[in-house]
Design a protein around this motif. Structure first.
Motif, mmCIF file in Angstrom:
data_model
loop_
_atom_site.group_PDB
_atom_site.id
_atom_site.type_symbol
_atom_site.label_atom_id
_atom_site.label_comp_id
_atom_site.label_asym_id
_atom_site.label_seq_id
_atom_site.Cartn_x
_atom_site.Cartn_y
_atom_site.Cartn_z
ATOM 1 N N GLU A 23 -54.677 0.670 20.915
ATOM 2 C CA GLU A 23 -55.044 0.960 19.514
ATOM 3 C C GLU A 23 -55.180 2.438 19.057
ATOM 4 O O GLU A 23 -54.405 2.756 18.146
ATOM 5 N N GLN A 24 -55.736 3.221 19.989
ATOM 6 C CA GLN A 24 -55.520 4.549 19.425
ATOM 7 C C GLN A 24 -54.171 5.190 19.317
ATOM 8 O O GLN A 24 -53.773 5.955 18.429
ATOM 9 N N LEU A 25 -53.378 5.000 20.487
ATOM 10 C CA LEU A 25 -52.031 5.233 20.592
ATOM 11 C C LEU A 25 -51.302 4.673 19.386
ATOM 12 O O LEU A 25 -50.473 5.354 18.581
ATOM 13 N N LYS A 26 -51.372 3.262 18.931
ATOM 14 C CA LYS A 26 -50.738 2.758 17.812
ATOM 15 C C LYS A 26 -51.026 3.535 16.577
ATOM 16 O O LYS A 26 -50.059 3.805 15.782
ATOM 17 N N LEU A 84 -49.572 6.906 16.625
ATOM 18 C CA LEU A 84 -48.157 7.012 16.256
ATOM 19 C C LEU A 84 -47.680 6.763 14.932
ATOM 20 O O LEU A 84 -46.922 7.343 14.356
ATOM 21 N N LEU A 85 -48.505 5.898 14.373
ATOM 22 C CA LEU A 85 -48.370 5.661 12.796
ATOM 23 C C LEU A 85 -48.673 6.889 12.143
ATOM 24 O O LEU A 85 -47.852 7.449 11.118
ATOM 25 N N GLU A 86 -49.684 7.543 12.229
ATOM 26 C CA GLU A 86 -49.862 8.929 11.801
ATOM 27 C C GLU A 86 -48.725 10.098 11.787
ATOM 28 O O GLU A 86 -48.400 10.657 11.011
ATOM 29 N N ILE A 87 -48.324 10.106 13.018
ATOM 30 C CA ILE A 87 -47.136 10.727 13.567
ATOM 31 C C ILE A 87 -45.955 10.492 12.787
ATOM 32 O O ILE A 87 -45.343 11.435 12.188
ATOM 33 N N SER A 88 -45.721 9.293 12.664
ATOM 34 C CA SER A 88 -44.444 8.957 12.081
ATOM 35 C C SER A 88 -44.570 9.276 10.526
ATOM 36 O O SER A 88 -43.407 9.596 9.948
ATOM 37 N N VAL A 114 -40.231 17.516 16.708
ATOM 38 C CA VAL A 114 -41.567 17.302 16.116
ATOM 39 C C VAL A 114 -42.482 16.091 16.857
ATOM 40 O O VAL A 114 -43.412 16.453 17.278
ATOM 41 N N TYR A 115 -41.489 15.233 17.080
ATOM 42 C CA TYR A 115 -42.148 13.807 17.441
ATOM 43 C C TYR A 115 -42.812 14.320 19.120
ATOM 44 O O TYR A 115 -43.680 13.849 19.441
ATOM 45 N N ASP A 116 -41.952 14.784 19.890
ATOM 46 C CA ASP A 116 -42.122 15.355 21.175
ATOM 47 C C ASP A 116 -43.626 16.134 21.402
ATOM 48 O O ASP A 116 -44.425 16.047 22.064
ATOM 49 N N LEU A 117 -43.532 17.206 20.215
ATOM 50 C CA LEU A 117 -44.682 18.176 20.156
ATOM 51 C C LEU A 117 -45.965 17.125 19.983
ATOM 52 O O LEU A 117 -47.079 17.548 20.616
ATOM 53 N N LEU A 118 -45.830 16.449 19.000
ATOM 54 C CA LEU A 118 -47.020 15.743 18.356
ATOM 55 C C LEU A 118 -47.393 14.973 19.491
ATOM 56 O O LEU A 118 -48.704 14.722 19.861
ATOM 57 N N VAL A 119 -46.710 14.092 20.025
ATOM 58 C CA VAL A 119 -46.976 12.877 20.943
ATOM 59 C C VAL A 119 -47.668 13.630 22.248
ATOM 60 O O VAL A 119 -48.509 13.357 22.737
#
Length: 66
Positions: A5-8, A11-15, A29-34
């Motif tokens: 749930e935390q990851l989901k 990931l929505l916020e990162i998107s 950016v994706y790689d850095l944030l995740v």
């Protein structure tokens, strides 16, 4: 390790954040944030380093004409 749930949620916020960047940098950016979310040390490389650039024509070896 974060829960599903935390990851989901993250990931929505990162998107949402990623959409604000040009297409060319979105994967980085994706790689850095995740990676940051998962606790990984960021590894940022400069794609414009002198190792990756071609030598300008003005500095290329010239051949002499006889």
């Amino acid at each position: 390790m974060p829960s599903y749930e935390q990851l989901k949620s993250e990931l929505l916020e990162i998107s949402k954040v990623i959409e604000k960047f040009p297409e060319a940098v979105k994967p980085k950016v994706y790689d850095l944030l995740v990676g940051q979310f998962l606790g990984h040390e960021p590894s940022v490389t400069n794609s414009n380093s002198s190792e990756n650039q071609e030598q300008p024509a003005s500095t290329a070896k010239k051949t002499s004409t006889n």
